[in-house]
Design an enzyme around this catalytic site. Sequence first.
Site, PDB file in Angstrom:
ATOM      1  N   CYS A  56     -16.471 -38.577  -1.542  1.00 50.92           N
ATOM      2  CA  CYS A  56     -17.898 -38.450  -1.863  1.00 50.92           C
ATOM      3  C   CYS A  56     -18.373 -39.284  -3.065  1.00 50.92           C
ATOM      4  O   CYS A  56     -19.519 -39.727  -3.063  1.00 50.92           O
ATOM      5  CB  CYS A  56     -18.326 -36.997  -1.998  1.00 50.92           C
ATOM      6  N   ARG A  85      -4.154 -41.832  -1.295  1.00 53.25           N
ATOM      7  CA  ARG A  85      -3.600 -41.203  -2.496  1.00 53.25           C
ATOM      8  C   ARG A  85      -2.127 -41.541  -2.581  1.00 53.25           C
ATOM      9  O   ARG A  85      -1.409 -41.381  -1.596  1.00 53.25           O
ATOM     10  CB  ARG A  85      -3.771 -39.683  -2.440  1.00 53.25           C
ATOM     11  N   GLU A  92       0.899 -40.331  -3.110  1.00 52.04           N
ATOM     12  CA  GLU A  92       1.436 -38.974  -3.159  1.00 52.04           C
ATOM     13  C   GLU A  92       2.851 -38.982  -3.720  1.00 52.04           C
ATOM     14  O   GLU A  92       3.526 -39.994  -3.715  1.00 52.04           O
ATOM     15  CB  GLU A  92       1.438 -38.359  -1.756  1.00 52.04           C
ATOM     16  N   ARG A 124       0.919 -34.461   4.862  1.00 54.78           N
ATOM     17  CA  ARG A 124       0.898 -35.018   3.502  1.00 54.78           C
ATOM     18  C   ARG A 124       1.185 -36.508   3.592  1.00 54.78           C
ATOM     19  O   ARG A 124       2.301 -36.915   3.858  1.00 54.78           O
ATOM     20  CB  ARG A 124       1.915 -34.325   2.585  1.00 54.78           C
ATOM     21  N   GLU A 136     -16.262 -36.268   5.397  1.00 53.62           N
ATOM     22  CA  GLU A 136     -16.709 -35.705   4.137  1.00 53.62           C
ATOM     23  C   GLU A 136     -18.157 -35.277   4.309  1.00 53.62           C
ATOM     24  O   GLU A 136     -19.017 -36.082   4.669  1.00 53.62           O
ATOM     25  CB  GLU A 136     -16.571 -36.727   3.006  1.00 53.62           C
ATOM     26  N   ASP A 196     -10.707 -23.102  -0.499  1.00 53.78           N
ATOM     27  CA  ASP A 196      -9.771 -23.797   0.384  1.00 53.78           C
ATOM     28  C   ASP A 196      -9.591 -22.987   1.654  1.00 53.78           C
ATOM     29  O   ASP A 196      -9.532 -21.760   1.607  1.00 53.78           O
ATOM     30  CB  ASP A 196      -8.385 -23.910  -0.282  1.00 53.78           C
ATOM     31  N   GLU A 232      -3.254 -26.090   3.366  1.00 51.94           N
ATOM     32  CA  GLU A 232      -4.669 -26.255   3.038  1.00 51.94           C
ATOM     33  C   GLU A 232      -5.199 -27.357   3.937  1.00 51.94           C
ATOM     34  O   GLU A 232      -4.756 -28.496   3.842  1.00 51.94           O
ATOM     35  CB  GLU A 232      -4.776 -26.632   1.557  1.00 51.94           C
ATOM     36  N   ASN A 261     -11.670 -27.942   2.645  1.00 50.22           N
ATOM     37  CA  ASN A 261     -12.272 -27.193   1.545  1.00 50.22           C
ATOM     38  C   ASN A 261     -13.795 -27.241   1.614  1.00 50.22           C
ATOM     39  O   ASN A 261     -14.369 -28.074   2.307  1.00 50.22           O
ATOM     40  CB  ASN A 261     -11.776 -27.718   0.195  1.00 50.22           C
ATOM     41  N   CYS A 314     -19.790 -30.359  -1.521  1.00 51.51           N
ATOM     42  CA  CYS A 314     -19.123 -31.217  -0.545  1.00 51.51           C
ATOM     43  C   CYS A 314     -17.993 -30.459   0.130  1.00 51.51           C
ATOM     44  O   CYS A 314     -17.542 -29.426  -0.356  1.00 51.51           O
ATOM     45  CB  CYS A 314     -18.610 -32.504  -1.183  1.00 51.51           C
ATOM     46  N   ARG A 361      -4.851 -32.888   8.849  1.00 47.74           N
ATOM     47  CA  ARG A 361      -4.572 -31.494   8.501  1.00 47.74           C
ATOM     48  C   ARG A 361      -5.055 -30.529   9.585  1.00 47.74           C
ATOM     49  O   ARG A 361      -4.380 -29.549   9.886  1.00 47.74           O
ATOM     50  CB  ARG A 361      -5.245 -31.164   7.159  1.00 47.74           C
TER      51      ARG A 361
END
Length: 505
Positions: free
Chosen positions: A311, A341, A343, A352, A360, A422, A435, A438, A464, A471
């Site tokens: 976002c 990311r 990780e 992951r 988003e 979450d 998770e 969110n 957001c 996921r």
Amino acid sequence: MFVRFGLKGKLVLSDRIGDTAEETIAEAVQEANERLFRRGVPREVSSGEVGQITSWRVEGNEIRLELQSGPYTRAHDALFRFRKQLSLAMGRHRLGIRGIAIDEFVLTLGEEVPDTAIPKLPFIGEVRRETGRVQVRLDLSAGELEDRVPDRLLRLIEEKMEAKAYGGKAEHWELLYQSPERPPIYRENPTEEMIARGWIRHGASRGQWIYAPPAVQVFRALEAIVQEEILRPLGFSEMIFPKLVPWEVWMRSGHAKGVYPEIYYISTPKTRDPAYWEDIGDYFKVTGKVWVEEIRKRIEGPIGGMCYAQCPPFWPFVQGETISNDVLPIRIYDRSGTSHRYESGGIHGIERVDEFHRIEVLWIGTVEQTVKVAEELHDRYRHVFEDILELQWRAARVTPWFMAQEGLIGEGCCAGAVGTTDYEALLPYNGTWLEFQNVSVNGDKYPRGFNVKLQSGAECWSGCSGIGYERWAAAFLSQKGFDTSRWPEAVAERVGEFREIFRFV
Ligand code: SER
Ligand code: ZN
């Protein structure tokens, strides 16, 4: 905590300071110590806590000053207040203030400050411990003092101490809702099954998958459900947000405070002149290797990083604007690309990864509107997870995502409505909860950071929600497996026949 600021410096005047001007200075110092520095300070604060000029003398065209303070009208604030007052008074003597030089600036703190709470920054010089006190010598220019660097530094030291006090304490997690139990019809790791079926293969980069048609069919079926059951009924409109995020955005979003260990950094060529790059290409042609060492010398930046939170790069669209009342609440979403990311190691499953895909969802409005949209989303999500995907899931209030991403922990930071929920799904194959999305009410964080206002003058808030395809698919496939005849109708129907178009020999 015990806090003292001590400053030695000088004001440089345009000409030699004569005796009558010196008398004026003496009066100005007295006036400043008695009145100017007390301005805005609560009456009950003792004078030892408030900025004072503790000594001064004239030398040629300079006034050499020493200032001391506690937390009120801090030594550096006092200096700049004094300069302003004095420049008026010196006018009478046809003298102007030409500059300020800082000889010494010392921050003295209570002994409870551990060395580890004192940041390692270029302008932090010697740190000395004596009984009951820690003295931190700061090497700061007058400009940096005027920019209030010492104040932010003190705040940072306090934050580091608070973070240490929290220490091992877990991040905030509080159960809000738990769905009825559903006996799982599948107990395997879906990533392994997807690999076995040739639905996914590792990409060439770390934590990256290449998704074959059947995996994408599952993603798109879930996406269609999100569009039909959530985004369309709630009136969200699609936008496309940038996926390369420059520092300017992360400075305003707060990510500049702590996202560094997880960024995929972006650099640009110093020039796009082909001649400048010719030998780099030639090197590869001859050796078969990319000349990374040399490339590093020929790029600028990093100028920022690849999309991380999805976002923040939207906000320049409304930056500095006042939004009309009649278009509120703004409801938008982006599904145009990846997030990245770096990780921690051991990336295995699709849940992951370093490169992932999500929708988003973003909304902006008054406080009431923002909270209401979040509630509408919660209701729709619940409907989807219960009635359509038939998941075993739960919802929990957690450390707000932006605090987690800025490297801040702690509880009770955000009064009332601000915070993150979450959504977690059970993974029957290992009994853990994943998770998978969110919903956050972010308060005025973004409107403030990007200077966005509402026409009505009411406080502007935003929220957001990130819906991750990987996921969602991991949650769904973990619980429902791969036999579509046992899947909830709505998903099976949208997926249709799996298009397994590759065969290898
Ligand atoms: N922007 C939020 C995050 O990065 C929600 O997607 O977690
Ligand atoms: Zn977001």
